[in-house]
Design an enzyme around this catalytic site. Structure first.
Site, PDB file in Angstrom:
ATOM      1  N   LYS A   1      39.194  53.695  30.941  1.00 13.91           N
ATOM      2  CA  LYS A   1      40.493  53.182  30.494  1.00 13.91           C
ATOM      3  C   LYS A   1      40.979  53.918  29.260  1.00 13.91           C
ATOM      4  O   LYS A   1      42.164  54.238  29.129  1.00 13.91           O
ATOM      5  CB  LYS A   1      40.396  51.676  30.220  1.00 13.91           C
ATOM      6  CG  LYS A   1      40.167  50.846  31.481  1.00 13.91           C
ATOM      7  CD  LYS A   1      39.745  49.430  31.141  1.00 13.91           C
ATOM      8  CE  LYS A   1      39.397  48.641  32.400  1.00 13.91           C
ATOM      9  NZ  LYS A   1      38.841  47.311  32.101  1.00 13.91           N
TER      10      LYS A   1
ATOM     11  N   ASP B   1      45.737  42.187  32.778  1.00 12.11           N
ATOM     12  CA  ASP B   1      44.647  42.102  33.761  1.00 12.11           C
ATOM     13  C   ASP B   1      44.814  40.888  34.658  1.00 12.11           C
ATOM     14  O   ASP B   1      44.016  40.675  35.577  1.00 12.11           O
ATOM     15  CB  ASP B   1      43.295  42.045  33.044  1.00 12.11           C
ATOM     16  CG  ASP B   1      42.283  43.018  33.642  1.00 12.11           C
ATOM     17  OD1 ASP B   1      42.637  43.682  34.634  1.00 12.11           O
ATOM     18  OD2 ASP B   1      41.166  43.108  33.134  1.00 12.11           O
TER      19      ASP B   1
ATOM     20  N   GLN C   1      37.496  42.447  28.339  1.00  8.85           N
ATOM     21  CA  GLN C   1      36.569  43.081  29.273  1.00  8.85           C
ATOM     22  C   GLN C   1      35.505  42.067  29.703  1.00  8.85           C
ATOM     23  O   GLN C   1      34.752  41.556  28.891  1.00  8.85           O
ATOM     24  CB  GLN C   1      35.902  44.303  28.631  1.00  8.85           C
ATOM     25  CG  GLN C   1      34.993  45.065  29.567  1.00  8.85           C
ATOM     26  CD  GLN C   1      35.745  45.659  30.747  1.00  8.85           C
ATOM     27  OE1 GLN C   1      36.832  46.186  30.586  1.00  8.85           O
ATOM     28  NE2 GLN C   1      35.166  45.551  31.934  1.00  8.85           N
TER      29      GLN C   1
ATOM     30  N   GLY D   1      32.941  38.424  48.258  1.00 11.70           N
ATOM     31  CA  GLY D   1      32.949  38.119  46.834  1.00 11.70           C
ATOM     32  C   GLY D   1      34.083  37.156  46.526  1.00 11.70           C
ATOM     33  O   GLY D   1      35.157  37.213  47.133  1.00 11.70           O
ATOM     34  N   ARG D   2      33.821  36.257  45.571  1.00 11.73           N
ATOM     35  CA  ARG D   2      34.823  35.223  45.275  1.00 11.73           C
ATOM     36  C   ARG D   2      35.059  35.063  43.771  1.00 11.73           C
ATOM     37  O   ARG D   2      35.461  34.006  43.305  1.00 11.73           O
ATOM     38  CB  ARG D   2      34.367  33.892  45.869  1.00 11.73           C
ATOM     39  CG  ARG D   2      32.953  33.517  45.453  1.00 11.73           C
ATOM     40  CD  ARG D   2      32.467  32.266  46.135  1.00 11.73           C
ATOM     41  NE  ARG D   2      31.053  32.015  45.834  1.00 11.73           N
ATOM     42  CZ  ARG D   2      30.358  30.984  46.295  1.00 11.73           C
ATOM     43  NH1 ARG D   2      30.954  30.109  47.097  1.00 11.73           N
ATOM     44  NH2 ARG D   2      29.088  30.838  45.981  1.00 11.73           N
TER      45      ARG D   2
ATOM     46  N   PRO E   1      93.193  29.140  -9.182  1.00 10.22           N
ATOM     47  CA  PRO E   1      92.549  27.829  -9.011  1.00 10.22           C
ATOM     48  C   PRO E   1      92.816  27.203  -7.650  1.00 10.22           C
ATOM     49  O   PRO E   1      92.122  26.271  -7.249  1.00 10.22           O
ATOM     50  CB  PRO E   1      93.174  26.991 -10.142  1.00 10.22           C
ATOM     51  CG  PRO E   1      93.596  27.986 -11.167  1.00 10.22           C
ATOM     52  CD  PRO E   1      94.024  29.192 -10.396  1.00 10.22           C
TER      53      PRO E   1
END
Length: 898
Positions: free
Chosen positions: A49, A106, A81, A153-154, A362
């Protein structure tokens, strides 16, 4: 193999960044990364990155404070990260949700995740890895819609958002994980397979459907004795066997990782673009308040309480100020940090308008109400970006002359005047203390006090080094000074008879006009006559108004002359050694105060210097910030004290000279009643009904009085700036009278002249004036100063007297002549001139109305405000300013601040 389009993505992003920088000079997208711990996989991604960001963006910010990053306008993207590598328990959900959703590039916060799960893809940030995976899938040319996709994958970082992203791209999606009993069978059904399980080579090649697209998100380290590090990186898919069956497969490393980083850069650029869209200078989305007009016109207090003001933080957002640039003081006022000016320094300025008037009477002309009416018309009715910049009123006339009700605006506000009181009186105390100690102590005793030994070591401070250099002593070692040099260093030798610095108070108290100080037995008989002035007459107020930043203010504070030595040399606050202390006392006062008008247009209220012994204008800093905020097509309207011959002349010759700003239009305010007085109308007495001359039509009297209007128009045009005359109408004015003033104003050279009813109708009553100002701002403005500051002091005074006032010549009385010689000798002869003259006449005689000519202007004395940066001649019998003799009129305009 996947098509290699990562470089194309980066090149596209580079181009977008270049376009942003060209459109908004000085702007740079900023990305911050927060890493906890030292995981190998995290380090690998972060290094990628950093490298990509260096290519796309000039600077990458790596910080550790989430709150600071959320409020930092230079940071547009912020990632945490994951996973967090620490021995201490950390709530990852709390950490990711602490990131502001608009900076969560992200896409891990619950808000962005929720929007993704609902299908709001255009209104959220998508996690960069799933976003990169989708970009890789699109690059194959396959149509995702209708395809069977399997996600292994979850996790919240990859698996779950990948499922949602594929689903909303119309794929039929199955999510599997390490506990799925039929994993091989489900994988075998997939047209698109995304694996993010975090287990090395868990998915075997033989499981994969022939021709499938395989995206491997895994990063795993496995032992490898052939590598120098003893390990190598592999994915979650057994690459060597899978590549034989898949039509496209991402390698590890070099597949998903680089594209993930590219998507991070893309999201950061998108965030920066959104930021510019939201906070684009000159692009306001402002909510105005609608007035409910009543007849007859209610009292000021009733008017000011008739609208509920917007929260001041809302006003700040509406005009493009960032949260960290605003310091709230309750609900209706705030200070604006000077960092806003630094952020906007490359933005073009708006149109600069100064409101002034005919010679005051005035009966009043209504400059302040015109200022506010004009900005309300420009903003709430013509929908232009507009700021008013006005002076802060003193409490002296508020409780004295004005007798106004207590209000935020008229009282303490944010404490600026109190800071000036403290700073001014610190100087006064330092002057008398220095005289006392020099009278009662030896040179060595004074030296020991000024340069004390700390742990056996003496050291000069920076301010003491400056004093030594001023004395021609080029030494930095305190032990190296000779006795003669010590004597010069420690003794200012102030001549008490030359002290010009007085104590101040912001409340009228006539019994402090003349006092004797030093009566206590501890002062050992040292006493002298002194006095209290009103706080806003302090030179520190003028310094505040003319400073263009904290550093400039500190330099000006250090240059202030408080007295002369017995050798005739000026003694400054820097010589007293109090400059730093003054700057500390004034560090908050230097920030402009943000408020609003009744109709919700923004106002800067900052500084309130007198218009006779000072220049009578609000602060340079407020004007500069406002001009940047309104944008190129916007307007900043400021007001100059008293008539055009005083406030406007000083606005041009002093304020504009120091600020470098150039005005576009002069708005000159006049009333029929005041012009009749200039035409020879009878005197008026407070509490007594007005004479019939002011209540009935009298064109002859009015025409004679327009000689003053004519002269003030000429005065404004002398500086090369278009003039619009605002005829502030009253119910007693006839149509013929108003038409006559408009006609004569145009004949005198005004760009336009317009009847106004803003006093009764608010912004609605000043729309015609606002339109005239718009037109005038497009006309050529050839601004020029009246004189060159390098001219001799007498010549500069004569030019003002003859050109602006109409005098035939000037007469310097002996004391004034002595001061010319003294100030020229001391090096102050090249300062601008700030005439301290009666505001009630163009001449020195307040009884002479209209436009007198041929008179000799008497100059009885000249004084110096060296820190502020001008000399002020005392003209005729104009009195000095004491705590009960104030010429500073509180600004009575309709602001919703009570």
């Amino acid at each position: 193999k996947f098509p290699c389009q990562i470089l194309q993505v980066r090149e596209r992003l580079k181009k977008q960044v270049v376009e942003m920088k060209e459109k908004f000079p000085g702007f740079r997208p900023g990305l911050a990364i927060l890493q906890v711990g030292n995981r190998d996989d995290s380090n690998l991604y972060i290094n990628m990155k950093l490298k990509a960001a260096a290519e796309v963006m000039p600077k990458l910010l790596v910080l550790k404070c989430i709150a600071s990053l959320n409020g930092d306008p230079a940071v547009h993207g912020f990632i945490v990260q994951l996973p967090l590598d620490t021995d201490k328990p950390i709530n990852t959900e709390k950490i990711t949700n602490a990131v502001a959703p608009e900076k969560d590039v992200d896409g891990l916060s619950s808000i962005n995740a929720g929007k993704l799960s609902r299908g709001d893809l255009g209104d959220c940030f998508i996690p960069c890895t799933p976003k990169g995976c989708m970009e890789l899938i699109r690059q194959t040319g396959i149509q995702v819609a209708g395809k069977r996709a399997v996600v292994v994958g979850r996790s919240k970082i990859v698996g779950a958002p990948m499922h949602d992203l594929l689903l909303w791209n119309h794929a039929t999606v199955t999510t599997c994980h390490s506990k799925t009993s039929t994993l091989a069978e489900e994988v075998g059904k997939a047209d698109i397979l995304v694996v993010a399980a975090g287990k090395a080579e868990m998915v075997k090649g033989e499981w994969i459907k022939p021709g499938a697209i395989v995206i491997d998100c895994g990063i795993n380290h496995v032992p490898d004795s052939t590598k120098a590090s003893g390990k190598r990186v592999v994915g979650d898919v057994a690459y060597s066997t899978a590549k034989e069956k898949a039509s496209y497969i991402t390698p590890v490393p070099g597949g998903v990782g680089p594209m993930t980083v590219a998507m991070l850069m893309q999201s950061t650029v998108e965030s920066a673009q959104r930021f510019l869209e939201k906070f684009q200078p000159g692009k306001w989305n402002i909510q105005y308040n609608q007035l409910t007009l009543k007849m007859p016109v209610p009292s000021d207090i009733e008017i000011s309480q008739s609208c509920i003001p917007k929260p001041i933080d809302q006003v700040a957002r509406e005009v493009g100020l960032l949260p960290d640039e605003v310091e709230l003081y309750g609900q209706t006022k705030a200070k604006v940090h000077l960092s806003a000016l630094k952020r906007l320094k490359n933005q073009p300025d708006g149109k600069y308008i100064v409101v002034t008037g005919i010679t005051p009477t005035p009966l009043g002309e209504g400059k302040s109400t015109t200022t506010v009416g004009l900005v309300q018309a420009l903003g709430a009715h013509l929908h232009q970006n507009v700021f008013a910049c006005v002076r802060q009123p003193s409490q002296g006339p508020t409780f004295g002359i004005k007798g106004m009700s207590c209000s935020v605006f008229n009282l303490h506000l944010t404490g600026d005047i109190h800071a000036i009181t403290a700073a001014n009186n610190l100087v006064a105390a330092a002057v008398d203390a220095r005289i006392f100690h020099e009278l009662t102590q030896t040179d060595q005793a004074l030296y020991n006090r000024l340069v004390p030994s700390v742990s056996g070591v003496r050291k000069f401070s920076d301010i003491q080094i400056r004093r030594l250099q001023k004395l021609g002593i080029n030494k930095t070692d305190p032990t190296a000074l000779t006795k003669e040099e010590v004597n010069l260093f420690v003794r200012l030798d102030i001549d008490p008879g030359t002290i010009t610095w007085q104590r101040v108070l912001d409340t009228n108290d006539r019994f402090l006009r003349k006092i004797t100080i030093g009566q206590s037995p501890t002062e050992k008989g040292f006493s002298r006559m002194a006095q209290f002035d009103i706080t806003v007459s302090s030179e520190i107020m003028a310094v505040l108004a003319l400073s263009d930043g904290l550093d400039d203010m500190k330099k000006r504070l250090g240059r202030m002359v408080v007295a002369s030595s017995k050798r005739g040399e000026p003694v400054t606050t820097d010589d007293l050694g109090v400059t730093g202390a003054l700057a500390v006392l004034m560090r908050d006062a230097v920030k402009p105060n943000l408020m609003q008008t009744l109709e919700g247009t923004p106002v800067f209220v900052h500084a309130g210097p007198f218009a006779n012994i000072a220049h009578g204008n609000s602060s340079v800093l407020a004007d500069k910030i406002a001009l940047k905020l309104v944008g190129k097509e916007g307007f900043v309207v400021t007001e100059a004290g008293f008539g055009a011959d005083i406030g406007m002349e000083k606005f041009f010759n002093i304020k504009c000279r120091y600020s470098g700003l150039r005005p576009h239009v002069v708005v000159l305010v006049a009333t029929v009643r005041a012009l009749k007085m200039h035409g020879g109308g009878p005197a008026v007495t407070a509490g007594v009904p007005l004479p019939k001359e002011y209540m009935e039509e009298n064109l002859q009297l009015l025409e004679r009085g327009c000689s003053n209007l004519n002269k003030q128009i000429q005065n404004a045009r002398m500086f090369g700036v278009p003039v619009v005359v605002a005829v502030n109408a009253f119910k007693t004015d006839t149509k013929a009278e108003l038409a006559l003033v408009v006609q004569l104003a145009k004949e005198a050279g005004a760009f336009d002249a317009v009847e106004c009813t803003h006093w009764a109708e608010g912004g609605k009553g000043a729309v015609a004036l606002a339109q005239a100002v718009q037109r005038a701002s497009q006309a050529p403005s050839n601004f020029r100063f009246l004189y060159n500051v390098e001219l001799p002091v007498i010549d500069k005074i004569r030019l003002i007297a003859q050109q602006i006032y109409g005098a035939s010549d000037i007469e310097l009385l002996p004391e004034a002549q002595e001061k010319v010689t003294l100030y020229t000798k001391q090096g102050f002869g090249n300062l601008p001139i700030c005439m301290a003259k009666t505001h009630l006449s163009l001449s020195h005689d307040p009884e002479q109305k209209g436009a007198p000519t041929g008179f000799i202007l008497p100059i009885r004395d000249i004084r110096a405000s060296v820190g502020a940066g001008f000399l002020y001649p005392l003209v005729g019998t104009v009195p000095c300013i004491s705590s009960n003799n104030s010429f500073h009129y509180a600004l009575e305009f309709l602001v919703s601040v009570l």
